[in-house]
Design an enzyme around this catalytic site. Structure first.
Site, PDB file in Angstrom:
ATOM      1  N   ALA A 119       0.848  -1.195   0.000  1.00  0.00           N
ATOM      2  CA  ALA A 119       0.000   0.000   0.000  1.00  0.00           C
ATOM      3  C   ALA A 119       0.877   1.236   0.000  1.00  0.00           C
ATOM      4  O   ALA A 119       2.098   1.146   0.169  1.00  0.00           O
ATOM      5  CB  ALA A 119      -0.892   0.011   1.237  1.00  0.00           C
ATOM      6  N   LYS A 120       0.281   2.368  -0.209  1.00  0.00           N
ATOM      7  CA  LYS A 120       0.972   3.652  -0.037  1.00  0.00           C
ATOM      8  C   LYS A 120      -0.087   4.722   0.145  1.00  0.00           C
ATOM      9  O   LYS A 120      -1.217   4.555  -0.316  1.00  0.00           O
ATOM     10  CB  LYS A 120       1.814   3.969  -1.281  1.00  0.00           C
ATOM     11  CG  LYS A 120       3.002   4.844  -0.997  1.00  0.00           C
ATOM     12  CD  LYS A 120       4.143   4.043  -0.381  1.00  0.00           C
ATOM     13  CE  LYS A 120       5.323   4.905  -0.041  1.00  0.00           C
ATOM     14  NZ  LYS A 120       6.477   4.082   0.369  1.00  0.00           N
ATOM     15  N   GLY A 121       0.294   5.807   0.813  1.00  0.00           N
ATOM     16  CA  GLY A 121      -0.658   6.900   1.002  1.00  0.00           C
ATOM     17  C   GLY A 121       0.044   8.228   0.877  1.00  0.00           C
ATOM     18  O   GLY A 121       1.278   8.305   0.928  1.00  0.00           O
TER      19      GLY A 121
END
Ligand code: NAD
Length: 430
Positions: A119-121
């Site tokens: 994931a990444k944000g």
């Protein structure tokens, strides 16, 4: 979901472009998928992010006015376990970039075989122009808008560009307040007093050092007298330089954003660290001759560790690189066209998804310790990190020999194969 929208999971990659992160990742993915003869259905699944969240983050600024920031969280693939990946606060954040970085995390976790997805944000903001209290309100509102996806079993953020353990503590607190009990396993990279792991700060640089040692061993090169140049003297670069020096290698060049220093007799890394502690940057450090960051990459060395920025080794300078080994401490320092040039010139590249995976490995240890409620000594952390890094290096090396491909392609093939195997077993839910 409050003020958030889950977009359809179909991102079309933009035009081919040497420095576009999504394209750079997808070119490597496509090549590995082709060599693996990946089933067309699985190819479609793995080429698309599972979930992309776009959220508006309203914040009452210190002057009483309301600003609304754009935030993203992309869960690329969660077939192997909870999504794992950092959160960045930066004006340059885009959905495309966050998606590419989330895919990268998926492959990285699979290379070291930790049970996480990717994931990444990010939030589009300029943290240097915001007060601490504005940053706190931004972090808490962004966290609240992601409550349905965050969680120790579903999505576990970590620090990235312009976020740190302070920000992780706010995320952990906001999530815990909503759950009505303390949940420290919801983020990693926390302060040690809140359940952070010993050894996390050094983990990425330590992983780089372990990979370099394995590469030297495989190539029949000695530790003593081997010359190293390290670009970037931050968390990853300075730790890698110090640990490589400790192993007997000679670090002849280091650099930061103010430029580099070269000393053919070796730079005393503790001395340089002390200088940076007192002067913030390497500029003016008297331990060698001044060089530029571009010069550093082309030095006559055995090992080059790019540990600062992406896209520093391109089709333009790749033909002039003289190092026998490149260990990618940074994410994406080499462009896809440069890969081919380096391969033709016999450069042994330890790809980012392997070389800098020490950080996510100790993040995994942090999550395990939080869930066990039992904390390990730093020696135990380092020993277990060593076991995982060496096993991952061996797995990739073996794959590269079996399939007659370079280490990067092998790392992508191995990780895609691992993620694909899980999808085959799980099947596609109706
Ligand atoms: P950092 O901010 O601690 O250090 C970055 C270093 O790069 C600093 O010395 C800075 O002066 C230097 N730098 C900045 N611009 C530069 C330029 N134009 N030329 C040369 N040097 C420049 O960051 P870090 O945590 O060490 O991360 C470095 C890289 O490693 C990034 O690509 C990051 O994504 C990657 N990475 C970090 C971790 C981690 O655990 N910290 C894990 C995996 C990957």
């Amino acid at each position: 979901m409050e003020a958030a929208q889950i977009a359809a999971a179909t991102t079309k990659p933009p035009e081919a472009n040497e420095e576009n992160p999504f394209e750079a990742m997808m070119q490597r993915f496509d090549r590995a998928a082709e060599l693996l003869n990946l089933d067309p259905g699985l190819y479609k699944i793995l080429r698309n992010p599972e979930k992309q969240i776009i959220t508006s983050v309203p914040v009452v600024m210190d002057n009483g006015e309301i600003e609304v920031f754009q935030g993203y969280r992309v869960l690329y693939n969660t077939s192997r376990g909870p999504a794992k990946g950092g959160i960045r606060f930066d004006m340059g954040v885009t959905l495309d970039e966050v998606t590419a970085l989330a895919a990268w995390m998926t492959w990285k976790c699979a290379v070291v075989d930790v049970p996480f997805g990717g994931a990444k944000g990010g939030v589009i903001c300029d943290p240097y122009r915001m007060s601490q209290s504005e940053l706190e309100r931004l972090t808490r509102r962004y966290t609240a808008s992601l409550l349905e996806v965050l969680g120790p079993d579903s999505d576990v953020p970590a620090p990235d560009v312009n976020t740190n353990e302070r920000v992780m503590a706010w995320i952990m607190d906001t999530y815990s307040m909503h759950k009505r009990h303390t949940v420290n396993a919801v983020v990693t990279g926390k302060p040690v007093s809140l359940g952070g792991s010993l050894g996390r700060r050094e983990a990425t640089g330590r992983g780089v050092m372990l990979c370099v040692k394995e590469a030297l061993r495989r190539l029949g090169m000695p530790l003593h007298g081997t010359r190293v140049a390290v670009q970037g003297f931050g968390n990853v670069g300075s730790v890698a330089a110090r640990l490589l020096e400790k192993e007997g290698l000679t670090v002849v060049a280091i650099s930061d954003k103010t430029g580099g220093v070269y000393n053919p007799n070796g730079i005393f890394i503790d001395d340089a660290l002390e200088y940076v502690k007192n002067n913030k940057f390497l500029e003016g450090y008297p331990g060698g001759d001044r060089i530029t960051n571009e010069d550093l990459l082309e030095l006559e060395v055995d090992v080059l560790v790019p540990a600062a920025l992406e896209n520093v080794i391109t089709r333009r300078n790749a033909p002039r690189i003289k190092a026998r080994i490149i260990a990618e401490g940074a994410n994406g320092p080499t462009t896809a066209p440069a890969d081919a040039i380096l391969e033709d010139n016999g450069v042994f590249v330890i790809p980012d998804i392997l070389a800098n995976a020490g950080g996510v490995t100790v993040s995994y240890f942090e999550w395990v310790q939080n869930r066990e409620g039992y904390y390990w000594t730093e020696d135990v952390v380092n020993e277990r990190l060593r076991d995982i890094m060496i096993r991952a290096f061996d797995d990739v090396y073996r794959y590269s020999e079996q399939h007659n491909v370079n280490m990067r392609t092998a790392a992508y093939m191995l990780s895609i194969d691992r993620v694909a195997a899980v999808h085959r077993l799980r099947g596609v839910y109706a």
